[in-house]
Design a protein around this motif. Structure first.
Motif, short mmCIF file in Angstrom:
data_model
loop_
_atom_site.label_atom_id
_atom_site.label_comp_id
_atom_site.label_asym_id
_atom_site.label_seq_id
_atom_site.Cartn_x
_atom_site.Cartn_y
_atom_site.Cartn_z
N GLU A 174 1.02 -1.12 -0.10
CA GLU A 174 -0.26 -0.13 -0.58
C GLU A 174 0.64 1.37 0.19
O GLU A 174 0.52 1.71 -0.72
CB GLU A 174 -0.85 -0.12 1.05
CG GLU A 174 -1.46 1.06 0.98
CD GLU A 174 -2.41 1.13 2.36
OE1 GLU A 174 -3.80 2.09 2.22
OE2 GLU A 174 -3.26 0.34 4.00
N GLN A 175 2.09 1.55 1.13
CA GLN A 175 2.82 1.99 0.89
C GLN A 175 2.91 2.65 -0.74
O GLN A 175 3.45 4.27 -0.83
CB GLN A 175 3.77 2.26 1.84
CG GLN A 175 4.54 3.81 2.37
CD GLN A 175 3.81 4.84 2.42
OE1 GLN A 175 2.56 4.00 3.73
NE2 GLN A 175 3.74 5.59 1.99
N ARG A 178 1.03 4.09 -2.46
CA ARG A 178 0.05 5.91 -1.93
C ARG A 178 0.98 6.98 -2.89
O ARG A 178 0.91 7.80 -2.85
CB ARG A 178 0.45 5.27 -1.21
CG ARG A 178 -0.99 5.22 -0.41
CD ARG A 178 -1.20 5.91 1.44
NE ARG A 178 -2.28 4.75 1.94
CZ ARG A 178 -3.49 5.30 1.91
NH1 ARG A 178 -3.94 6.91 1.57
NH2 ARG A 178 -4.29 4.37 2.82
N ASP A 179 2.38 6.40 -2.76
CA ASP A 179 4.02 7.10 -3.25
C ASP A 179 3.82 7.46 -5.20
O ASP A 179 4.11 8.33 -5.21
CB ASP A 179 5.12 6.66 -2.70
CG ASP A 179 4.93 6.72 -1.66
OD1 ASP A 179 4.55 7.39 -0.35
OD2 ASP A 179 6.01 6.24 -1.02
#
Length: 188
Positions: A174-175, A178-179
């Motif tokens: 997810e991170q 997101r980035d």
């Protein structure tokens, strides 16, 4: 017998025996040599002669390949299926993957007949770059899951990609998503 068959096949494709193409003369048995010491070509003449022989072999092999291709093209036909036809599913062999219960030479090449239920043709134009690549872009998030490791917890999201179906969606961190693609997470 097998050696004679190979020689016959080689003659058929390049028009002469391999010995004859390499050495420029017919193959003779050791009993019928004219002289014990024949003159040999050394230096650039030998290299030039070998280049010519290789070019001759390549040209004859290309001719034979072209003839075989045109023959196979004449006998090839397009497959067309209609609703209700029975078709077999071809199984692609993969190492150490056992499908349908058998392995080795006893594994099936084709699997039982399946009935064609409907015809689906999905055509989506690709935005292809000049170097014949295209960019994979995410369309939406389908699911979310947490993966528990020993020391931390990773949050994963299931991403639906453009030009792919739901069955080809992949789990990504997810991170990282997101980035790279913050517009997917505007709803949170």
């Amino acid at each position: 017998m097998e050696k004679q068959m190979v020689t016959i096949l080689q003659k058929a494709t390049i028009g002469m025996a391999p010995y004859e193409t390499l050495y420029g003369r017919k193959c003779r048995s050791p009993l019928y040599w004219d002289e014990v010491s024949e003159s040999q070509l050394l230096g650039p003449e030998l290299v030039q002669e070998m280049k010519e022989k290789i070019a001759l072999i390549r040209n004859r092999m290309l001719t034979a390949q072209s003839q075989q291709q045109s023959y196979s093209d004449k006998h090839r036909r397009n497959l067309e299926f209609a609703v209700g036809y029975l078709v077999y599913l071809k199984v692609s062999p993969m190492r150490n993957v056992y499908r349908f219960g058998n392995k080795g030479k006893h594994r099936p090449r084709y699997v039982r007949p399946f009935q064609v239920v409907k015809q689906v043709i999905r055509h989506e134009p690709l935005d292809i770059q000049p170097n014949l690549t295209y960019e994979e872009l995410p369309v939406q998030i389908l699911d979310r899951n947490e993966q528990q490791l020993r020391t931390r917890t990773n949050t994963l999201v299931k991403i639906l990609w453009r030009n792919h179906g739901v069955e080809e969606a992949s789990w990504e961190l997810e991170q990282q998503m997101r980035d790279k693609y913050p517009h997917l997470f505007e709803w949170t």
